[in-house]
Scaffold this active site. Structure first.
Site, PDB file in Angstrom:
ATOM      1  N   ASP A   1      44.317  37.605  45.678  1.00 10.33           N
ATOM      2  CA  ASP A   1      42.925  37.998  45.525  1.00 10.33           C
ATOM      3  C   ASP A   1      42.135  36.863  44.888  1.00 10.33           C
ATOM      4  OD1 ASP A   1      40.750  40.164  45.352  1.00 10.33           O
ATOM      5  OD2 ASP A   1      40.833  39.363  43.315  1.00 10.33           O
TER       6      ASP A   1
ATOM      7  N   TYR B   1      34.810  32.608  41.066  1.00  5.67           N
ATOM      8  CA  TYR B   1      35.830  31.991  40.229  1.00  5.67           C
ATOM      9  C   TYR B   1      35.733  30.472  40.290  1.00  5.67           C
ATOM     10  CZ  TYR B   1      37.873  36.698  40.537  1.00  5.67           C
ATOM     11  OH  TYR B   1      38.089  38.065  40.501  1.00  5.67           O
TER      12      TYR B   1
ATOM     13  N   LYS C   1      35.606  38.139  47.843  1.00  6.72           N
ATOM     14  CA  LYS C   1      34.509  38.996  47.427  1.00  6.72           C
ATOM     15  C   LYS C   1      33.161  38.468  47.915  1.00  6.72           C
ATOM     16  CE  LYS C   1      37.240  40.189  43.378  1.00  6.72           C
ATOM     17  NZ  LYS C   1      38.267  39.144  43.498  1.00  6.72           N
TER      18      LYS C   1
ATOM     19  N   SER D   1      42.134  40.672  29.884  1.00  4.75           N
ATOM     20  CA  SER D   1      41.647  39.305  29.650  1.00  4.75           C
ATOM     21  C   SER D   1      42.646  38.439  28.895  1.00  4.75           C
ATOM     22  CB  SER D   1      40.304  39.303  28.910  1.00  4.75           C
ATOM     23  OG  SER D   1      39.291  39.876  29.696  1.00  4.75           O
TER      24      SER D   1
END
Length: 336
Positions: A46, A51, A77, A238
Site C-alpha cells: 500500500d 508519502y 490513493k 505511529s
C-alpha cells in the site's frame, strides 16, 4: 468483490516510511526493506502520492519492477496530486505538518474532484512504473478539519472521486475502491449513502491496542452489516507500539507512554512481543481483512512476520481485558 477475496494474505506492507516519514532514509535501505518484504512472502503493498510527495511510490515501483505483476496486489490513493513545481517553504499539512519534510520537494495539490482523481491515478501509475492499481483509496477526506468543516471536502469527493472510482471498478480498470482515512466519520457517512458503495476501507490508527473504542461503537457494526471489510493501517500507532516515540504523528503524551508501559509489562510477563499483541489484536475483528505495518529496515519486516505467527497464550488476552487495557466490546483471540 470483498477485500478478503482480493488480498493475498493478512499481512501487507505500508510504505509511508519510504516517503521519509519523520526522517530521511537512504535509497538503498528503502529498497532493501521492500525486498525483505517480498522475500518474507508479503504480496500486498500500500502506498500513496502523499508519502514524501511521490517518493514512496517511486521507491516501491523500482523494486517491484522486476516482479511478476500478477503475483502481488498494489493499492494507492487519490486526493493529492503531485505537481512538477517545487515548494519554496515547508507546506502546511495540519496535524501531518512536517511529517514528510524530508520527502520530494514537489508541491502537493489537495483535491478530490473527478479531474484530480484521474490525474492522481495517472501520476501514481507513472511513479510506480505499472499499468494498473488493484485498489484505490480516497485519502484523508476528513484530515485537518474540525467540527463539520470537513463535509465540504467530503461532498467534493462524493461527486468527484467516488463516482470516478465506481466507474473504473465497473469497467474493470481497478479491482476495488474505498476510503483511506484516520477518522471514522467519513466512512460512516459513506456507508450511509445510497450511491455506489466502496468495497472496503483502510482505517489508520483507529483500530489498534491504543485506540479502538470509537470504531467499535458505530463504524465496525455498520461495516459488518453491509459486508464491508477493513485494512488496518498504523497498527503500531505511529510507532509507539514498536519501540518508537510517536503517537498520532506527534511525540507521544505522558498518558500514552504510561499505557504502553502497562502493555509492555503484560507482554513481558507472558514472554511475548508487544508487536505480536498489536498485530493479532487488530486482525481479530471479523471485519479485518489485513494489517499493513510500515518499516524502514529489513529486520523490522522479519519482526512483523514473526509477530503474526507468534503463539499468544489465552491468559494474556484474559488479563489484558481484566486490566482494562482493551474495550469490553473488542473481540479477542481465544474468545477472551
Amino acid at each position: 468483490m470483498s477485500l478478503k477475496e482480493i488480498l493475498p494474505g493478512r499481512l501487507g506492507f505500508g510504505t509511508a516510511p519510504l516517503g521519509n516519514m519523520f526522517r530521511a532514509i537512504p535509497d538503498e535501505d528503502a529498497a532493501a526493506t521492500v525486498e525483505a518484504a517480498w522475500d518474507q512472502g508479503i504480496r500486498f503493498y500500500d502506498t500513496a502520492p502523499f508519502y514524501g510527495a511521490g517518493l514512496a511510490e517511486e521507491r516501491l515501483g523500482k523494486v517491484l519492477a522486476d516482479k511478476p505483476r500478477d503475483s502481488y496486489v498494489l493499492s494507492s490513493k487519490v486526493g493529492r496530486v503531485i505537481l512538477d513545481e517545487h515548494e519554496t517553504e515547508l507546506p502546511d499539512f495540519g496535524e501531518k505538518g512536517g511529517l514528510f519534510e524530508h520527502g520530494n520537494p514537489n508541491k502537493v495539490l489537495h483535491e478530490w474532484t473527478a479531474e484530480a482523481t484521474e490525474r492522481s491515478i495517472e501520476g501514481s501509475l507513472k511513479r510506480l512504473g505499472t499499468d494498473r492499481l488493484d485498489i484505490v483509496w480516497v485519502h484523508d477526506i476528513a484530515q485537518d478539519f474540525h467540527g463539520d468543516a470537513w463535509l465540504g471536502t467530503f461532498e467534493e469527493a462524493r461527486t468527484g472521486a467516488f463516482r470516478v472510482l465506481s466507474r473504473l471498478r465497473e469497467e474493470g480498470v481497478i479491482g476495488a475502491w474505498g476510503l483511506g482515512v484516520n477518522k471514522t466519520e467519513p466512512i460512516e457517512l459513506t456507508l450511509a449513502l445510497d450511491e455506489p458503495q466502496p468495497d472496503g476501507f483502510l482505517l489508520a490508527g483507529r483500530y489498534t491496542l491504543l485506540d479502538h473504542d470509537h470504531a467499535l461503537q458505530r463504524l465496525l457494526p455498520m461495516a459488518q452489516e453491509q459486508n464491508v471489510e477493513m485494512v488496518v493501517g498504523g497498527p503500531y500507532s505511529s510507532g509507539i507500539l514498536a519501540g518508537g516515540t510517536h503517537f498520532e504523528y506527534q511525540e507521544a503524551p505522558p498518558e500514552i507512554i504510561e499505557r504502553v508501559k502497562r502493555l509492555r509489562a503484560l507482554t513481558d510477563e507472558h514472554g511475548i512481543s508487544i508487536k505480536s499483541a498489536a498485530l493479532q489484536f487488530s486482525l481479530t475483528h471479523p471485519a479485518s481483512a489485513a494489517v499493513i505495518p510500515g518499516a524502514t529496515r529489513p529486520s523490522r519486516i522479519a519482526e512483523d512476520t514473526a509477530a503474526l505467527d507468534e503463539t499468544i497464550p489465552a491468559a494474556f488476552w484474559t488479563e489484558l481485558r481484566a486490566a482494562g487495557l482493551v474495550s469490553p466490546a473488542a473481540p479477542l483471540p481465544h474468545g477472551a
